[in-house]
Motif scaffolding. Structure first.
Motif, PDB file in Angstrom:
ATOM      1  N   TRP A   1      23.302  18.894  69.333  1.00 44.04           N
ATOM      2  CA  TRP A   1      24.540  18.299  69.036  1.00 44.04           C
ATOM      3  C   TRP A   1      24.182  16.744  68.526  1.00 44.04           C
ATOM      4  CZ3 TRP A   1      25.942  13.942  71.538  1.00 44.04           C
ATOM      5  CH2 TRP A   1      25.656  13.597  72.983  1.00 44.04           C
ATOM      6  N   LEU A   2      23.160  16.134  69.142  1.00 41.69           N
ATOM      7  CA  LEU A   2      22.687  14.727  69.038  1.00 41.69           C
ATOM      8  C   LEU A   2      22.190  14.737  67.456  1.00 41.69           C
ATOM      9  CD1 LEU A   2      21.305  13.158  72.063  1.00 41.69           C
ATOM     10  CD2 LEU A   2      23.323  12.415  70.701  1.00 41.69           C
ATOM     11  N   SER A   3      21.545  15.641  67.084  1.00 40.75           N
ATOM     12  CA  SER A   3      20.757  15.630  65.704  1.00 40.75           C
ATOM     13  C   SER A   3      21.759  16.147  64.968  1.00 40.75           C
ATOM     14  CB  SER A   3      19.778  16.834  65.971  1.00 40.75           C
ATOM     15  OG  SER A   3      18.643  16.738  66.844  1.00 40.75           O
ATOM     16  N   ALA A   4      22.661  17.098  65.292  1.00 37.57           N
ATOM     17  CA  ALA A   4      23.757  17.382  64.259  1.00 37.57           C
ATOM     18  C   ALA A   4      24.737  16.127  63.884  1.00 37.57           C
ATOM     19  CB  ALA A   4      24.714  18.345  64.626  1.00 37.57           C
ATOM     20  N   SER A   5      24.907  15.324  64.986  1.00 39.31           N
ATOM     21  CA  SER A   5      25.967  14.012  64.692  1.00 39.31           C
ATOM     22  C   SER A   5      25.030  13.310  63.754  1.00 39.31           C
ATOM     23  CB  SER A   5      26.310  13.564  65.969  1.00 39.31           C
ATOM     24  OG  SER A   5      26.967  14.351  66.635  1.00 39.31           O
ATOM     25  N   TYR A   6      23.851  12.985  64.187  1.00 39.38           N
ATOM     26  CA  TYR A   6      23.044  11.954  63.411  1.00 39.38           C
ATOM     27  C   TYR A   6      23.057  12.269  62.068  1.00 39.38           C
ATOM     28  CZ  TYR A   6      19.185   9.044  62.594  1.00 39.38           C
ATOM     29  OH  TYR A   6      18.217   7.895  62.196  1.00 39.38           O
ATOM     30  N   THR A   7      22.605  13.570  61.742  1.00 34.18           N
ATOM     31  CA  THR A   7      22.336  14.113  60.426  1.00 34.18           C
ATOM     32  C   THR A   7      23.504  13.826  59.632  1.00 34.18           C
ATOM     33  OG1 THR A   7      20.866  15.532  61.355  1.00 34.18           O
ATOM     34  CG2 THR A   7      21.612  15.932  59.057  1.00 34.18           C
TER      35      THR A   7
ATOM     36  N   PHE B   1      22.263   3.032  66.150  1.00 35.42           N
ATOM     37  CA  PHE B   1      22.808   3.367  67.617  1.00 35.42           C
ATOM     38  C   PHE B   1      23.601   4.595  67.663  1.00 35.42           C
ATOM     39  CE2 PHE B   1      23.003  -1.207  68.699  1.00 35.42           C
ATOM     40  CZ  PHE B   1      21.752  -1.172  69.870  1.00 35.42           C
ATOM     41  N   ILE B   2      23.250   5.549  68.529  1.00 32.95           N
ATOM     42  CA  ILE B   2      23.705   6.994  68.495  1.00 32.95           C
ATOM     43  C   ILE B   2      25.250   6.822  68.755  1.00 32.95           C
ATOM     44  CG2 ILE B   2      23.298   7.593  70.903  1.00 32.95           C
ATOM     45  CD1 ILE B   2      22.890   9.651  67.898  1.00 32.95           C
ATOM     46  N   SER B   3      25.767   5.952  69.219  1.00 32.95           N
ATOM     47  CA  SER B   3      27.092   5.626  69.406  1.00 32.95           C
ATOM     48  C   SER B   3      27.801   5.599  67.912  1.00 32.95           C
ATOM     49  CB  SER B   3      27.482   4.562  70.414  1.00 32.95           C
ATOM     50  OG  SER B   3      26.951   4.978  71.449  1.00 32.95           O
ATOM     51  N   GLU B   4      27.448   5.132  67.079  1.00 32.45           N
ATOM     52  CA  GLU B   4      27.709   5.017  65.658  1.00 32.45           C
ATOM     53  C   GLU B   4      28.019   6.002  65.244  1.00 32.45           C
ATOM     54  OE1 GLU B   4      25.846   2.226  63.376  1.00 32.45           O
ATOM     55  OE2 GLU B   4      25.339   0.986  65.216  1.00 32.45           O
ATOM     56  N   ALA B   5      27.401   7.152  65.546  1.00 23.39           N
ATOM     57  CA  ALA B   5      27.877   8.654  65.042  1.00 23.39           C
ATOM     58  C   ALA B   5      29.134   9.063  65.320  1.00 23.39           C
ATOM     59  CB  ALA B   5      26.995   9.551  65.447  1.00 23.39           C
ATOM     60  N   GLY B   6      29.652   8.636  66.337  1.00 25.64           N
ATOM     61  CA  GLY B   6      31.077   8.937  67.004  1.00 25.64           C
ATOM     62  C   GLY B   6      32.262   8.110  66.246  1.00 25.64           C
TER      63      GLY B   6
ATOM     64  N   GLU C   1      31.557  13.452  61.697  1.00 27.03           N
ATOM     65  CA  GLU C   1      30.514  13.494  62.810  1.00 27.03           C
ATOM     66  C   GLU C   1      31.194  13.231  64.212  1.00 27.03           C
ATOM     67  OE1 GLU C   1      29.484   9.712  60.205  1.00 27.03           O
ATOM     68  OE2 GLU C   1      30.218  11.888  60.184  1.00 27.03           O
ATOM     69  N   LYS C   2      32.133  12.737  64.055  1.00 29.17           N
ATOM     70  CA  LYS C   2      32.665  12.431  65.626  1.00 29.17           C
ATOM     71  C   LYS C   2      33.121  13.685  66.484  1.00 29.17           C
ATOM     72  CE  LYS C   2      36.484  10.005  64.768  1.00 29.17           C
ATOM     73  NZ  LYS C   2      37.664   9.322  64.877  1.00 29.17           N
ATOM     74  N   ILE C   3      33.429  14.787  65.667  1.00 30.71           N
ATOM     75  CA  ILE C   3      33.821  15.973  66.555  1.00 30.71           C
ATOM     76  C   ILE C   3      32.522  16.595  67.053  1.00 30.71           C
ATOM     77  CG2 ILE C   3      34.466  18.440  65.940  1.00 30.71           C
ATOM     78  CD1 ILE C   3      35.993  17.309  63.609  1.00 30.71           C
ATOM     79  N   PRO C   4      31.148  16.696  66.649  1.00 28.10           N
ATOM     80  CA  PRO C   4      30.263  17.373  67.488  1.00 28.10           C
ATOM     81  C   PRO C   4      29.933  16.062  68.426  1.00 28.10           C
ATOM     82  CG  PRO C   4      29.482  16.879  65.304  1.00 28.10           C
ATOM     83  CD  PRO C   4      30.942  16.616  65.220  1.00 28.10           C
TER      84      PRO C   4
ATOM     85  N   THR D   1      26.103  11.920  60.056  1.00 25.68           N
ATOM     86  CA  THR D   1      26.189  10.296  59.788  1.00 25.68           C
ATOM     87  C   THR D   1      25.356   9.904  58.759  1.00 25.68           C
ATOM     88  OG1 THR D   1      26.887  10.092  62.002  1.00 25.68           O
ATOM     89  CG2 THR D   1      26.320   8.015  60.828  1.00 25.68           C
ATOM     90  N   ILE D   2      24.197  10.237  58.928  1.00 25.00           N
ATOM     91  CA  ILE D   2      23.131   9.808  57.622  1.00 25.00           C
ATOM     92  C   ILE D   2      23.611  10.383  56.290  1.00 25.00           C
ATOM     93  CG2 ILE D   2      20.853   9.671  56.902  1.00 25.00           C
ATOM     94  CD1 ILE D   2      21.655   7.879  59.360  1.00 25.00           C
ATOM     95  N   THR D   3      23.904  11.734  56.476  1.00 30.62           N
ATOM     96  CA  THR D   3      24.230  12.372  55.163  1.00 30.62           C
ATOM     97  C   THR D   3      25.515  11.882  54.410  1.00 30.62           C
ATOM     98  OG1 THR D   3      23.348  14.444  56.059  1.00 30.62           O
ATOM     99  CG2 THR D   3      24.975  14.753  54.011  1.00 30.62           C
ATOM    100  N   TYR D   4      26.493  11.528  55.125  1.00 37.42           N
ATOM    101  CA  TYR D   4      27.730  10.885  54.555  1.00 37.42           C
ATOM    102  C   TYR D   4      27.687   9.317  54.453  1.00 37.42           C
ATOM    103  CZ  TYR D   4      30.166  15.392  55.301  1.00 37.42           C
ATOM    104  OH  TYR D   4      30.509  16.675  55.172  1.00 37.42           O
ATOM    105  N   SER D   5      26.296   8.670  54.791  1.00 32.22           N
ATOM    106  CA  SER D   5      26.320   7.445  54.466  1.00 32.22           C
ATOM    107  C   SER D   5      27.285   6.562  55.338  1.00 32.22           C
ATOM    108  CB  SER D   5      26.207   7.007  53.057  1.00 32.22           C
ATOM    109  OG  SER D   5      25.178   7.676  52.330  1.00 32.22           O
ATOM    110  N   HIS D   6      27.521   7.005  56.450  1.00 35.30           N
ATOM    111  CA  HIS D   6      28.517   6.149  57.357  1.00 35.30           C
ATOM    112  C   HIS D   6      27.735   5.213  58.150  1.00 35.30           C
ATOM    113  CE1 HIS D   6      31.473   9.770  57.201  1.00 35.30           C
ATOM    114  NE2 HIS D   6      31.622   8.970  56.239  1.00 35.30           N
ATOM    115  N   ALA D   7      26.443   5.216  58.401  1.00 35.13           N
ATOM    116  CA  ALA D   7      25.574   4.309  59.262  1.00 35.13           C
ATOM    117  C   ALA D   7      24.265   4.333  58.539  1.00 35.13           C
ATOM    118  CB  ALA D   7      25.641   4.463  60.335  1.00 35.13           C
ATOM    119  N   PRO D   8      23.785   3.102  58.638  1.00 32.08           N
ATOM    120  CA  PRO D   8      22.273   3.046  58.193  1.00 32.08           C
ATOM    121  C   PRO D   8      21.238   3.847  59.118  1.00 32.08           C
ATOM    122  CG  PRO D   8      22.713   1.296  59.735  1.00 32.08           C
ATOM    123  CD  PRO D   8      23.784   1.854  59.395  1.00 32.08           C
ATOM    124  N   PRO D   9      20.025   4.736  58.705  1.00 35.58           N
ATOM    125  CA  PRO D   9      19.321   5.374  59.376  1.00 35.58           C
ATOM    126  C   PRO D   9      18.751   4.809  60.874  1.00 35.58           C
ATOM    127  CG  PRO D   9      18.595   5.383  57.088  1.00 35.58           C
ATOM    128  CD  PRO D   9      19.784   4.126  57.296  1.00 35.58           C
ATOM    129  N   LEU D  10      18.585   3.710  60.801  1.00 36.79           N
ATOM    130  CA  LEU D  10      18.231   3.087  62.207  1.00 36.79           C
ATOM    131  C   LEU D  10      19.579   2.721  62.575  1.00 36.79           C
ATOM    132  CD1 LEU D  10      15.083   1.169  61.455  1.00 36.79           C
ATOM    133  CD2 LEU D  10      15.303   3.528  62.635  1.00 36.79           C
TER     134      LEU D  10
END
Length: 175
Positions: free
Chosen positions: A20-26, A39-44, A49-52, A28-37
């Motif tokens: 689920w962390l990989s899914a959320s991170y992926t 915090f994992i909290s930004e995925a929420g 991505e906030k759902i997974p 977030t990066i795919t939709y360009s909501h946050a930079p690749p580097l």
């Protein structure tokens, strides 16, 4: 610690967290909501991505609560094998573990965009109490009967990793 064939549960929980962390991170990066580097909290912070992210954190917390309670009951039932002081120590550790799980749930519910201070306090609570719980369980159960040393080593490594995350997080907030 093997609970009558339930030794796979911690490994399943680790696999669950990774997925689920990989899914959320992926997402977030795919939709360009946050930079690749990030915090994992930004995925929420962003939909979808906030759902997974939320389901994963809350599911992990519930599963961890159950696992901690199973371990507590196992040690209570086999108190003579662990020593007389173990059940009392396990009560304290269970409380610390549950505080950690509570911090994880608050972390999932309180997004960094809306509740940054609450999110940070919950993250530190979850990391620190979770690290203390895992470190003491590793120390106590290292030579206990029926306990695999590999699990104790994994607990120790996860504890050190969590504490490193806390230090990095503190340093990043100061910078």
């Amino acid at each position: 610690m093997e609970f009558g064939g339930l030794g796979f549960v911690p490994f399943f929980l680790a696999l669950w967290c990774t997925v689920w962390l990989s899914a959320s991170y992926t997402l977030t990066i795919t939709y360009s909501h946050a930079p690749p580097l990030m915090f994992i909290s930004e995925a929420g912070n962003y939909y979808p991505e906030k759902i997974p992210f939320k389901i994963g954190f809350i599911g992990m917390s519930i599963a961890t609560l159950g696992l901690m309670f199973l371990q507590y009951k196992f040690i209570q039932l086999h108190a003579e094998a662990f020593g007389a002081h173990q059940p009392k120590i396990q009560k304290v550790l269970l409380a610390l573990g549950w505080l950690s799980c509570g911090g994880i749930v608050i972390l999932a519910v309180c997004e960094t965009g809306f509740y940054p201070l609450t999110h940070r306090i919950a993250a530190f609570t979850a990391f620190i109490f979770g690290s203390i719980y895992n470190l003491w369980q590793a120390i106590i159960l290292y030579k206990a009967p029926g306990c695999g040393r590999a699990i104790c080593h994994i607990r120790t490594v996860s504890c050190v990793m969590a504490l490193i995350c806390v230090v990095i997080c503190i340093l990043s907030y100061k910078i």
